[in-house]
Write an enzyme that holds these catalytic residues in place. Structure first.
Site, PDB file in Angstrom:
ATOM      1  N   TYR A 181      12.752 -34.224 -17.109  1.00 32.08           N
ATOM      2  CA  TYR A 181      11.295 -34.066 -17.187  1.00 32.08           C
ATOM      3  C   TYR A 181      10.671 -34.225 -15.809  1.00 32.08           C
ATOM      4  O   TYR A 181      11.302 -34.749 -14.896  1.00 32.08           O
ATOM      5  CB  TYR A 181      10.679 -35.098 -18.152  1.00 32.08           C
ATOM      6  CG  TYR A 181      10.818 -36.518 -17.666  1.00 32.08           C
ATOM      7  CD1 TYR A 181       9.876 -37.066 -16.784  1.00 32.08           C
ATOM      8  CD2 TYR A 181      11.894 -37.314 -18.054  1.00 32.08           C
ATOM      9  CE1 TYR A 181      10.017 -38.362 -16.313  1.00 32.08           C
ATOM     10  CE2 TYR A 181      12.044 -38.602 -17.581  1.00 32.08           C
ATOM     11  CZ  TYR A 181      11.096 -39.120 -16.713  1.00 32.08           C
ATOM     12  OH  TYR A 181      11.234 -40.395 -16.229  1.00 32.08           O
TER      13      TYR A 181
ATOM     14  N   ARG B 240      -3.138   2.762   8.482  1.00 39.22           N
ATOM     15  CA  ARG B 240      -3.410   1.555   7.713  1.00 39.22           C
ATOM     16  C   ARG B 240      -2.200   0.637   7.695  1.00 39.22           C
ATOM     17  O   ARG B 240      -1.069   1.091   7.597  1.00 39.22           O
ATOM     18  CB  ARG B 240      -3.745   1.912   6.257  1.00 39.22           C
ATOM     19  CG  ARG B 240      -5.020   2.672   6.071  1.00 39.22           C
ATOM     20  CD  ARG B 240      -5.043   3.353   4.712  1.00 39.22           C
ATOM     21  NE  ARG B 240      -6.134   4.302   4.607  1.00 39.22           N
ATOM     22  CZ  ARG B 240      -7.334   3.993   4.096  1.00 39.22           C
ATOM     23  NH1 ARG B 240      -7.555   2.786   3.607  1.00 39.22           N
ATOM     24  NH2 ARG B 240      -8.289   4.892   4.060  1.00 39.22           N
TER      25      ARG B 240
ATOM     26  N   SER C 230      14.541 -41.957 -12.014  1.00 41.06           N
ATOM     27  CA  SER C 230      13.306 -41.231 -11.786  1.00 41.06           C
ATOM     28  C   SER C 230      13.149 -41.094 -10.278  1.00 41.06           C
ATOM     29  O   SER C 230      13.106 -42.089  -9.562  1.00 41.06           O
ATOM     30  CB  SER C 230      12.122 -41.985 -12.387  1.00 41.06           C
ATOM     31  OG  SER C 230      10.936 -41.272 -12.132  1.00 41.06           O
TER      32      SER C 230
ATOM     33  N   MET D 258      -5.270  -7.764   8.155  1.00 42.84           N
ATOM     34  CA  MET D 258      -4.581  -6.808   8.999  1.00 42.84           C
ATOM     35  C   MET D 258      -5.532  -5.649   9.350  1.00 42.84           C
ATOM     36  O   MET D 258      -6.616  -5.543   8.814  1.00 42.84           O
ATOM     37  CB  MET D 258      -3.351  -6.289   8.248  1.00 42.84           C
ATOM     38  CG  MET D 258      -2.410  -7.393   7.819  1.00 42.84           C
ATOM     39  SD  MET D 258      -1.392  -7.954   9.178  1.00 42.84           S
ATOM     40  CE  MET D 258      -0.521  -6.428   9.485  1.00 42.84           C
TER      41      MET D 258
ATOM     42  N   LYS E 186       0.833  -1.195   0.000  1.00 41.07           N
ATOM     43  CA  LYS E 186       0.000   0.000   0.000  1.00 41.07           C
ATOM     44  C   LYS E 186       0.870   1.248   0.000  1.00 41.07           C
ATOM     45  O   LYS E 186       0.681   2.157  -0.817  1.00 41.07           O
ATOM     46  CB  LYS E 186      -0.904  -0.029   1.224  1.00 41.07           C
ATOM     47  CG  LYS E 186      -2.026   0.984   1.172  1.00 41.07           C
ATOM     48  CD  LYS E 186      -2.930   0.833   2.396  1.00 41.07           C
ATOM     49  CE  LYS E 186      -3.815  -0.407   2.293  1.00 41.07           C
ATOM     50  NZ  LYS E 186      -4.244  -0.918   3.584  1.00 41.07           N
TER      51      LYS E 186
ATOM     52  N   CYS F 215       8.707 -38.656 -10.511  1.00 39.55           N
ATOM     53  CA  CYS F 215       7.375 -39.230 -10.722  1.00 39.55           C
ATOM     54  C   CYS F 215       6.597 -39.302  -9.429  1.00 39.55           C
ATOM     55  O   CYS F 215       5.643 -40.031  -9.319  1.00 39.55           O
ATOM     56  CB  CYS F 215       7.479 -40.603 -11.390  1.00 39.55           C
ATOM     57  SG  CYS F 215       8.372 -41.806 -10.399  1.00 39.55           S
TER      58      CYS F 215
ATOM     59  N   GLY G 285      -8.050  -8.257   4.327  1.00 41.33           N
ATOM     60  CA  GLY G 285      -8.896  -8.492   5.490  1.00 41.33           C
ATOM     61  C   GLY G 285      -8.174  -9.052   6.690  1.00 41.33           C
ATOM     62  O   GLY G 285      -8.772  -9.254   7.743  1.00 41.33           O
TER      63      GLY G 285
ATOM     64  N   HIS H 132      -3.846 -43.415   0.324  1.00 42.88           N
ATOM     65  CA  HIS H 132      -4.338 -44.088  -0.872  1.00 42.88           C
ATOM     66  C   HIS H 132      -5.458 -43.276  -1.524  1.00 42.88           C
ATOM     67  O   HIS H 132      -5.439 -43.015  -2.732  1.00 42.88           O
ATOM     68  CB  HIS H 132      -4.829 -45.482  -0.478  1.00 42.88           C
ATOM     69  CG  HIS H 132      -5.371 -46.269  -1.629  1.00 42.88           C
ATOM     70  ND1 HIS H 132      -6.710 -46.312  -1.933  1.00 42.88           N
ATOM     71  CD2 HIS H 132      -4.740 -47.019  -2.561  1.00 42.88           C
ATOM     72  CE1 HIS H 132      -6.880 -47.076  -3.004  1.00 42.88           C
ATOM     73  NE2 HIS H 132      -5.701 -47.511  -3.403  1.00 42.88           N
TER      74      HIS H 132
ATOM     75  N   ARG I 169      -3.435  -1.523  -6.674  1.00 48.25           N
ATOM     76  CA  ARG I 169      -2.644  -2.761  -6.585  1.00 48.25           C
ATOM     77  C   ARG I 169      -3.037  -3.649  -7.754  1.00 48.25           C
ATOM     78  O   ARG I 169      -4.082  -3.426  -8.390  1.00 48.25           O
ATOM     79  CB  ARG I 169      -2.889  -3.468  -5.261  1.00 48.25           C
ATOM     80  CG  ARG I 169      -4.329  -3.858  -5.044  1.00 48.25           C
ATOM     81  CD  ARG I 169      -4.538  -4.451  -3.652  1.00 48.25           C
ATOM     82  NE  ARG I 169      -5.966  -4.636  -3.410  1.00 48.25           N
ATOM     83  CZ  ARG I 169      -6.483  -4.925  -2.233  1.00 48.25           C
ATOM     84  NH1 ARG I 169      -5.703  -5.055  -1.182  1.00 48.25           N
ATOM     85  NH2 ARG I 169      -7.780  -5.108  -2.093  1.00 48.25           N
TER      86      ARG I 169
END
Lengths: 932, 932
Positions: free
Chosen positions: A901, A132, A814, A143, A62, A881, A141, A498, A376
């Site tokens: 990957y 503020r 992997s 602070m 702010k 994986c 909401g 699971h 903002r």
């Protein structure tokens, strides 16, 4: 009135006589973002601010944007910001404000008095300020804020006289006591509101403005009595004292429970702290030419390029938040105050171009004069994020890297699935329909009828019903039911139980570990807080939040836009990290390709064993008394496995497919010991059905012999493959027969055989040799040459440590980060529910390490494993994986350590694609020394 | 005859006319240990050998010492040694001898023929040779030997003519066929022996020499028929062919199952391989002035300095081994062949001085002439090892470092406890009394009466009986019974199962996982191979070997010598690694100090919870519905714990005592779920005793809620301390109250508070702050200032990886290598029995990692942990308190990575003291570049 492109002196504004915001050309600052010496207070006024957007971490979001707007010449009330360094000092010293702070604040006030011509506590022209909070990132909401500070029994009269509006002044005072009592003194707001309501009831008044000054005066006396009683001290009449207390209260609001919780959820470091902005008050409640509003430079719901917002006439900001009156759309302002509207449109255009992002503005109009209170980056839906990014790029506002960074990868989830209508859900919760809150295991929304067993789920789903499968916990036998269900809800288990893993893998909605729910599977009900939900009752389950709501909550269909496709196309071009899918069936594989998978990183062969047709053969194989009968059972399984692999290879059409050999302990395929025991003891006790009792005894002997104290650390993975080589031999044969069959037809197939749970070089050598022998035999038999590779999962810490040796045999790695996380932390994912929630709550761990990869510990092992593995085999292909392969932070890590990957559930693939692109972009920026 | 200090030419010997060992001064070698170019064959003869003791790895133990003796001028028959490099080539190429080998062997034979004047296969003066294996280290009885090679139908007649002894020649041929058939052709020895026995029966002959030549001729025909039938080929008549086959067979014997097993047990690398020594035969079976014997330069049983050995007249070595005839003591030789005796004594003195160690000699006397066939370091009992080392130092033969290196640390065990009379045990086993073989869990010997439950064990032990507690597996409830018993035998569990750990900790005899035994605890019997052992029956259990023998085996009392004390004193002076004990009671602590502990490295506070008086309070604490009732139960436990600590602090009198806060999961203190279920289902099924059923239901709910899928990775250690802080607070209070009490009285106390299972910095910060707060409060209350420190166990891989951060708070580290091994390997120590034996068998792991620290994986984490920990806190005190702290190799590792101390079971302390000294000595030697 606002002069575009230049500074506008506050003095030029035509201020109303009644409220004397008189700004003088009082100070001249040195140029640059920082004042010449370090200090705690940064002043802004008069088109010139100490500080700018660049000082976000010092001034908070702010504070820095107010400074930025001031410097841009946009009308902002003058004031000053107390830095986060002051808070840090406050934090370090056990909540003592630094000594130098207060003189600087008083100096700031003096400067403010100089600029405004008003005086704090002044008996003629009193200065009122707002106090503020403002952290580095917005915590909406969470602070605290105090408005109208500076009023007391004397100044309220001065304000009344000065503005000529007694009711206004008294109302401000009433509001101030309430807010100060609540925020600073810790008195419940209700204690004040009750008195106001009583007065309104007594007067028959519907709205606050209907309360006349005389009643307000009485009310103020009452409010002060409340303060004296509840706080044990009179309401402070000294404005500097008020200010000191308010600043401290804003500092303290950083430690409030809700703020701590918010930071935990959003991963905001506890040591960032908050800045405090003290600003001259402007009033939207000075009559019909005053008002307050919020606006977005584009539509935050759809991303459409249109001015969007709301405005409330004759009101202060808190009225908007409280939702007492209904605001008008921003366009209505065009009719009522065309000048203000035009000015606002010009400012919003200017801000959007300046920030090159969609902005969320707060403004107040005081008697026809516009003031911006905040700007903002605007929060937006996932759809809007994508559309804004794509359109801003087309408009030339941002480049492609910026566009890709504008969308939070995890939020793409929303675009691929139904989501709840949030307002309908909020209404339901307000209505007391929230049944429980569990762990958000699989981020989907589902509404359906409750069933308590897998068969019923399948049956009802066939009949066209949408069902939610509710279980204490799930087991592999529930898989068909889970597939049939829209959502899964369990009372036990963690985020990698699971139920959670399977739900995510299937792209279902899943909430697990909802501990308040008592599931009675026999009676087909669950109970929660005295409320009973029966089979067939409807519930709504939110896998994003863990909420379980009674009855139906409205769902919103996803709209997959062309923009998303374009956007993900850019992401693919912008990344070097590959993205594969974890998929166990041809259907999964096809889905994965649709969503952009470049291969399969994990086929879990055991999932093929749970099929109804196959499980009896699997059990026969396990129970086999000798090698020969085991071999027979395995021979029966071979064609099933081969057909599965054929399907998957065909679906992937030449893309690499990594198939993991059998991993779980054999007892997972058998009935549970306690179930058998229970049946046996019953039979035995009654002396009935001795044949069944004998059979049970035999089964118990087998199951008992296979039982393990810690199955996760037991006889599984390649330990099985080493001790029962015939199982792995069958699997390798099935893989290679399938590969040869597909290759013969299409020529395209790239199988990668993966050994699970390797921890010693010996295991790797042995299984590698076995796999090569079998594979080469199949190639020789079929006469079809198929290129294949043999690698291993790295999921035991020891494997990472000796990766250099393992890489002598393994052609790829992997990282199985589920198990690696379990063993590195020593956390059983099935039992972690007993303490992990507590740890998260206390901030002992920043995230659930089964959701977000622990880069410090597990990640260190991964770094070691990659470094050592590639030392032996520089071209080593390396992937991940575990469940982390679809989590954006973890994907970024995988990119940084140069994995080849990531592999994740099919529905996570778009997320991984974007996260991988962002990772490279961020890395490039960092290496160029860019600030973000 | 032997000229001390100089070379003796073989030619000088007066060889008997009848057996023509005629050595010529045929070759002259270049000087030095190695011949000028690399080759496979090293020749020795005539006081001059290619090679020496220094070429042990190339020539094997036997080959290099024969070379050494040759060079020393000691009479050794000439021959040559084929190097281990030839074997290595054989191994590498899939069992093909290197091409260059055979020509070199033939060359060696030619040289041998030159030296001896005899000819392989010669029709007049045939050369006979022995073919002997020889690995780098002795593997007694594991590898193969062939004697009398070179005999065939022709040469046997030539030998008969040449020696004038037909019977001798025929007997040699018979023996040769048997040995060749057995070793080279794989025919069972029995097939030959049966025929010999038949002949002897037929003739009424008691001994072999009574069989006349004519019968031997027939027997030889029969033997050749056996070969033809069993091997499918005629007995090879070509001596070079015999030699080639014999060399290959010796190579192959490296791969024999028993050799593989032996190497696994003794940690001998599979790639060392064997050398082969081909040597001219000398004959101890040429009549009454011939013979063969073995001797030790000192008494291998006691270490006494006296010539010790056995001699058998008119015999070949194999007769001694076969034990057919009883040898005479070596001293008898003084009477029968005084010249030979004096020569032998002179040689043995010379060899002992040369090698500076007690030697084990093999020799043969051929018609009054002495030949040494082998010398090696003599195997000795632990007592002898210590005495020899101490006395040799006093004699000035060796220095202190050498003396300390002469005793294998693990063998000190034998000196502290009863051991079995090995000959009595061998007789019992020969008698068929071996019941089973389990895992040698705790190295003690015990004889006692079998009991099947703990109460009976306590009761009988009180009555003065010695008992062996036999259980399927043990649990904490058995601890009192285990303490009362002399030995523990279980049918399930591995080397770190509860039974194994507790037995070792208590210094009991323990054999676990004897899977052949079926324990029926209800009927109080166990069954093995159809044999039933009942309560009260006597058995003998050998914790060194895992053997379980029916009835009593004789025990030998240990004699703790002054020499041991002197010896360990040197060890203490020679080490820098501290040695502490794991001890849970004042008694253990006293025992530990007696055995040399310099502190306690691990007090397991939970062991104090299992006491009969306390367990109900512990259970009440666990079952507590709220904080208040938990606090009440904890308040009741506090005085018990405090008293325990007072006793331990007093016993240690100012030495440091590390106390670990509660570690195991709470359900370990509760009854087992299946037991409760069983009882409940029975009651429920019968509808009887509904009150008990209700109670059971409640208990099951509690136990069920605490049950974990993988308790080892569950809610335990500091995870308990974080979620139930009141437990740790009570424990810290008890420790510090005890410390203050003892300090007030004596002033000496050094408590170290240890947090278990830390894995995150947050846990450390939180528990550290809690402990400091409580400790300081107690100090303030009592007014006694006690120095204390707070540290942590490192037993989760993650803790080692982030040790730099943990060390910010932890003042000491103790590596809990039991858990660290579990998690680094992903092996549950309770379940590892399902695959680890198989792994050991296949050589996939070199040792049970729970016995011998895995230096590659777990050790790597330890190195990382130490390096990172000391980076933050250079003075960090670091120890180990897993089961590895008393295992010599692991102790050496701990020294190398510069731990401050090891901590082990009290009875392991002398071992650790010696191992620590050896570690430093070895390190110094290595850094000086010494060869060992």
């Amino acid at each position: 009135m606002v002069r575009q492109g230049g500074a506008t002196a506050w003095a030029e504004f035509d201020f109303p006589a009644r409220y004397p915001i008189v700004f003088k050309d009082f100070f001249r600052f040195t140029d640059g973002d920082r004042a010449p010496m370090a200090r705690y207070v940064y002043f802004f006024a008069d088109g010139k601010a100490e500080g700018s957007s660049r000082l976000r971490s010092l001034l908070g979001g702010k504070g820095c944007e107010i400074a930025e707007m001031t410097n841009l010449g946009i009308p902002v009330p003058p004031g000053f910001t107390i830095t986060t360094e002051a808070w840090a000092e406050y934090d370090r010293t056990g909540h003592r404000a630094p000594e130098a702070l207060w003189p600087e604040v008083l100096d700031g006030i003096a400067r403010l008095e100089g600029v405004t011509g008003a005086k704090l506590g002044g008996a003629s022209r009193p200065l009122l300020v707002s106090v503020r909070s403002g952290a580095r990132v917005s915590m909406p909401g969470m602070m605290e804020t105090v408005l109208n500070l500076g009023l007391n029994d004397v100044t309220v009269e001065a304000l009344a006289a000065w503005t000529g509006n007694e009711r206004f002044a008294l109302d401000c005072y009433r509001r101030f006591i309430t807010m100060f009592g609540d925020v600073v003194l810790g008195i419940e707001r209700r204690d004040f509101d009750e008195r106001l309501d009583a007065v309104k009831r007594h007067l028959g008044a519907r709205t606050d403005p209907e309360v006349p000054p005389a009643e307000l005066r009485k009310l103020i006396q009452g409010y002060k009595a409340v303060v004296a009683e509840r706080a044990g001290r009179p309401f402070p009449q000294d404005p500097p004292e008020q200010l000191r207390l308010a600043i401290t209260a804003v500092f303290d609001s950083w430690y409030a429970k809700r703020a701590v919780e918010y930071r935990r959820i959003h991963g905001i470091p506890a040591d960032w702290g908050t800045a405090v902005t003290v600003m001259s008050m402007v009033f939207g409640n000075l009559g019909e030419t005053s008002g307050t509003g919020v606006a977005f430079t584009r539509d935050p719901g759809t991303g459409e390029r249109r001015f969007y917002g709301e405005f409330l006439v004759n009101a202060q900001g808190e009225d908007v938040v409280a939702g007492i009156r209904t605001p008008e759309p921003i366009t209505a302002l065009r009719e009522s105050m065309p000048g203000v509207y035009d000015e606002l449109v010009a400012i919003k255009e200017r801000l959007e171009v300046h920030y090159r992002d969609m902005q969320d503005l707060e403004f107040t109009v005081q008697e026809g004069k516009l003031f911006l209170l905040q700007t903002r980056s605007g929060k937006r839906t996932a759809a809007a994020a994508v559309r804004v990014a794509v359109e801003m790029l087309h408009e030339g506002l941002i480049d492609q890297d910026t566009a890709l960074l504008r969308v939070e990868p995890a939020r793409l989830n929303d675009l691929l699935h139904d989501v709840f209508d949030e307002s309908d859900k909020a209404a339901a919760i307000a209505d007391g329909r929230l049944l429980a809150k569990g762990l958000p295991a699989a981020p989907r929304a589902a509404v359906g009828q409750v069933v308590f067993d897998a068969d019923r789920a399948v049956e009802w789903a066939k009949g066209g019903k949408r069902v939610i499968l509710v279980r204490a916990e799930t087991s592999p036998e529930d898989v068909a039911g889970m597939w049939a269900a829209d959502g899964i809800l369990t009372s036990r288990g963690g985020l990698t139980s699971h139920a959670a893993v399977v739900a995510r893998g299937m792209g279902k909605c899943g909430v697990v570990g909802a501990g308040d729910i008592a599931v009675d599977e026999e009676r087909h009900v669950f109970e929660v807080g005295g409320f009973v939900v029966r089979e067939g009752d409807k519930i709504s389950v939110d896998g994003h939040t863990g909420e379980v709501v009674r009855d139906e909550v409205k769902l919103i269909e996803p709209s997959i836009s062309g923009e998303l496709e374009e956007f993900l196309g850019w992401a693919d071009a912008a990344r070097i990290l590959g993205v594969r899918a974890n998929a166990d069936t041809p259907e999964d594989a096809r889905k994965a390709r649709e969503l952009g998978a470049e291969g399969i990183g994990l086929v879990r062969t055991e999932h093929m064993f749970f099929d109804k047709e196959r499980i009896p053969i699997v059990r026969a194989m396990i129970m086999a008394a000798d090698k020969k009968s085991r071999a027979e059972a395995l021979a029966q399984l071979l064609p099933f496995q081969r057909d599965d692999f054929v399907g998957i290879f065909r679906a992937m059409d030449g893309l690499p497919v990594t198939i993991r050999l059998l991993d779980p302990p054999l007892h997972e395929f058998l009935p549970r010991y306690t179930e058998l025991l229970e049946e046996y003891v019953r039979l035995d006790a009654r002396g009935i059905n001795p044949d069944r009792a004998d059979e049970l005894k035999r089964e118990m002997a087998t199951v008992g012999a296979l039982q393990e104290a810690n199955p996760m650390l037991g006889h599984r993975g390649c330990r099985l493959g080493v001790t029962f080589p015939e199982i792995y031999e069958m699997q390798v044969r099935a893989i290679m027969e399938a590969a040869c069959e597909v290759a013969r037809a299409s020529g395209h197939v790239e199988p990668e055989i993966m050994i699970p749970l390797t921890g010693t070089v010996g295991e790797m050598t042995l299984t590698h040799a076995m796999a090569r022998r079998v594979a080469d035999a199949v190639i020789a038999e079929t006469g079809v040459t198929v290129g294949y590779s043999i690698g291993t999962m790295i999921e035991v810490p020891r494997a990472a440590l000796i990766a250099d040796q393992i890489a002598r045999y393994a052609e790829f790695f992997s990282f199985g980060t589920n198990d690696l996380t379990q063993m590195t932390f020593g956390y059983s994912r099935d039992d972690v529910g007993k303490f992990l929630p507590y740890y998260l709550d206390k901030g002992l761990v920043p995230h659930d390490p089964f959701s977000v990869l622990d880069q410090e510990g597990v990640g260190e092992l991964i770094r070691i494993g990659i470094e050592r593995g590639r030392r032996t085999r520089p071209e080593l292909k390396i992937g991940i994986c575990g469940e982390h392969g679809g989590e954006p932070e973890s994907v970024e890590f995988c990119h940084r350590v140069r994995m080849s990957y990531v592999s994740c559930s099919p529905f996570m693939i778009p997320i991984a694609r974007l996260a991988a692109a962002q990772a490279l972009i961020k890395e490039r920026k960092a290496s160029r020394g860019d600030k973000r």
